[in-house]
Each structure stands twice: as C-alpha cells, then as structure tokens.
Enzyme design. Structure first.
Site, mmCIF file in Angstrom:
data_model
loop_
_atom_site.group_PDB
_atom_site.id
_atom_site.type_symbol
_atom_site.label_atom_id
_atom_site.label_comp_id
_atom_site.label_asym_id
_atom_site.label_seq_id
_atom_site.Cartn_x
_atom_site.Cartn_y
_atom_site.Cartn_z
ATOM 1 N N GLY A 54 -0.265 10.793 1.756
ATOM 2 C CA GLY A 54 -0.691 9.459 1.363
ATOM 3 C C GLY A 54 0.054 8.449 2.199
ATOM 4 O O GLY A 54 0.960 8.804 2.964
ATOM 5 N N GLN A 59 3.988 0.530 4.625
ATOM 6 C CA GLN A 59 4.539 1.503 5.585
ATOM 7 C C GLN A 59 4.051 1.266 7.006
ATOM 8 O O GLN A 59 4.589 1.866 7.943
ATOM 9 C CB GLN A 59 4.195 2.932 5.156
ATOM 10 N N CYS A 107 8.694 11.501 2.896
ATOM 11 C CA CYS A 107 8.084 10.186 3.123
ATOM 12 C C CYS A 107 8.121 9.872 4.608
ATOM 13 O O CYS A 107 9.146 10.061 5.261
ATOM 14 C CB CYS A 107 8.876 9.138 2.340
ATOM 15 N N LEU A 108 6.997 9.381 5.145
ATOM 16 C CA LEU A 108 6.933 9.018 6.565
ATOM 17 C C LEU A 108 7.968 7.942 6.910
ATOM 18 O O LEU A 108 8.442 7.871 8.045
ATOM 19 C CB LEU A 108 5.525 8.521 6.912
ATOM 20 N N HIS A 149 4.312 7.871 -6.052
ATOM 21 C CA HIS A 149 5.100 7.658 -4.829
ATOM 22 C C HIS A 149 4.535 6.485 -4.027
ATOM 23 O O HIS A 149 5.286 5.602 -3.586
ATOM 24 C CB HIS A 149 5.100 8.947 -3.998
ATOM 25 N N GLU A 150 3.212 6.466 -3.851
ATOM 26 C CA GLU A 150 2.601 5.418 -3.015
ATOM 27 C C GLU A 150 2.658 4.047 -3.698
ATOM 28 O O GLU A 150 2.923 3.039 -3.037
ATOM 29 C CB GLU A 150 1.160 5.783 -2.647
ATOM 30 N N HIS A 153 5.833 2.225 -3.235
ATOM 31 C CA HIS A 153 5.967 1.491 -1.966
ATOM 32 C C HIS A 153 5.475 0.047 -2.101
ATOM 33 O O HIS A 153 5.971 -0.844 -1.398
ATOM 34 C CB HIS A 153 5.152 2.178 -0.862
HETATM 35 ZN ZN ZN Z 1 6.463 7.270 1.129
#
Ligand code: ZN
Length: 185
Positions: A54, A59, A107-108, A149-150, A153
């Site tokens: 995701g 991000q 996480c990216l 998680h998303e 952000h």
């Molecule tokens: Zn993340």
C-alpha cells in the site's frame, strides 16, 4: 502536481525525517479534478514499482488524504493476499474490534526496518472511490493491518510509533532470515 503528465510517473518516496511524513494530511474536496486524477495514476504507478502492499499520498510528498491498498505476495511479503489496487480517498475507520493482533510491518518510508506492530484485528471502514462513490466495507487480518498502517500516514504516524518495545524492531535482512526459517518444512 503537473496536469500535463498523461503517462503515469513513478514518484520519489519521502523517507523518515521529511517533514511531510509527520504532517496531518488535508481532506480531498476535488476528487474529479483532472490534476488529482493524474496524481492518483502516479500513485498507482509508484506503489506497483516499489512492490508495496500500500501507499499513502504523504509518502510521495503530497499531503492529501489518499491511500492505495495493493496487497500481493512478493519477496518482501511472501504471505500477502492478492487484491486489485484500491484507491481510497478520505478514508475513515467506523468501528474496530476489541481484539488486537501483532504482526510484522515494513514501510517504503522506513527502508531496511521491520517492526512487530499491534493493530485492530477487524475494522469497518468508509472511503470515497476515485469516481467519488462512497464505499463501506469490513476488513480483517492482513487487509485491516494494511489499512490502519496507511491511514496512520495521513495523520503523521509511522509504524515505529506503534511498536510496544524497540526490541520489536529488526533489520530487513534478519527478518528475511526469520521468515525463511518459519516456512521451512
Ligand atoms: Zn508505510
């Protein structure tokens, strides 16, 4: 945002330390705007390129309440379910189970680190599609985890903030070793 990009672009990932990662993202009010739609195409191209489960707009340095869920099994997440990439605008959690589950997340924006993160096991959510339809649905397990998680952000929260102990953090290399051992016959 550049409205002239007709071919989706892979955008640069903002990493931990970039102020946008800690900001609260703003509500989207112009879903049908062509520039916004072009940005969503870029976001989809980016999450596909990065093999992410995701991604959230902050991000890629766009502080707007847009996320994509795109789980699929790959080398980074061998046990993930497969779901068509789903764009969620102004996503909200309407209900959460009292049951909490802990599992590993990466996480990216936080490259090279995995953490054991507690999340609600089941949730009911609402979001707008990119066609501006309202969807309500229920997720549990892996999908519930990716959603939480998303959405974190969008509120400037990363998974590192959610671990119960810094001892629940490991490097990507050691995590890969752990997963390989766990799945040996
Ligand atoms: Zn993340």
């Amino acid at each position: 945002m550049d409205s002239s990009n007709l071919i989706p672009r892979v955008l640069e990932i903002a990493e931990l330390g970039a102020p946008v990662i800690r900001a609260r993202a703003t509500e989207v009010t112009n879903i049908r705007d062509p520039q916004l739609q072009a940005f969503i195409d870029d976001l989809l191209a980016t999450v596909a390129d990065e093999s992410g489960m995701g991604i959230a707009a902050p991000q890629v340095s766009e502080s707007q309440r847009i996320i994509v869920l795109s789980p699929q099994p790959n080398a980074r997440y061998p046990y993930a379910p497969t779901m068509e990439p789903t764009v969620m605008i102004n996503p909200e959690m309407l209900w959460a189970s009292s049951e909490i589950g802990k599992d590993w997340e990466g996480c990216l924006t936080v490259p090279g680190i995995r953490g054991l993160v507690p999340r609600y096991q089941a949730i009911r959510i609402r979001y707008h599609t990119r066609q501006d339809a309202i969807v309500e649905t229920t997720y549990e397990g892996f999908l519930a985890r990716v959603f939480q998680h998303e959405v974190d952000h969008l509120d400037g929260v990363v998974f590192l903030d959610r671990v119960e102990s810094t001892k629940d953090l490991v490097t990507e290399k050691e995590w890969q070793r752990m997963i390989a051992q766990r799945h040996q016959p």
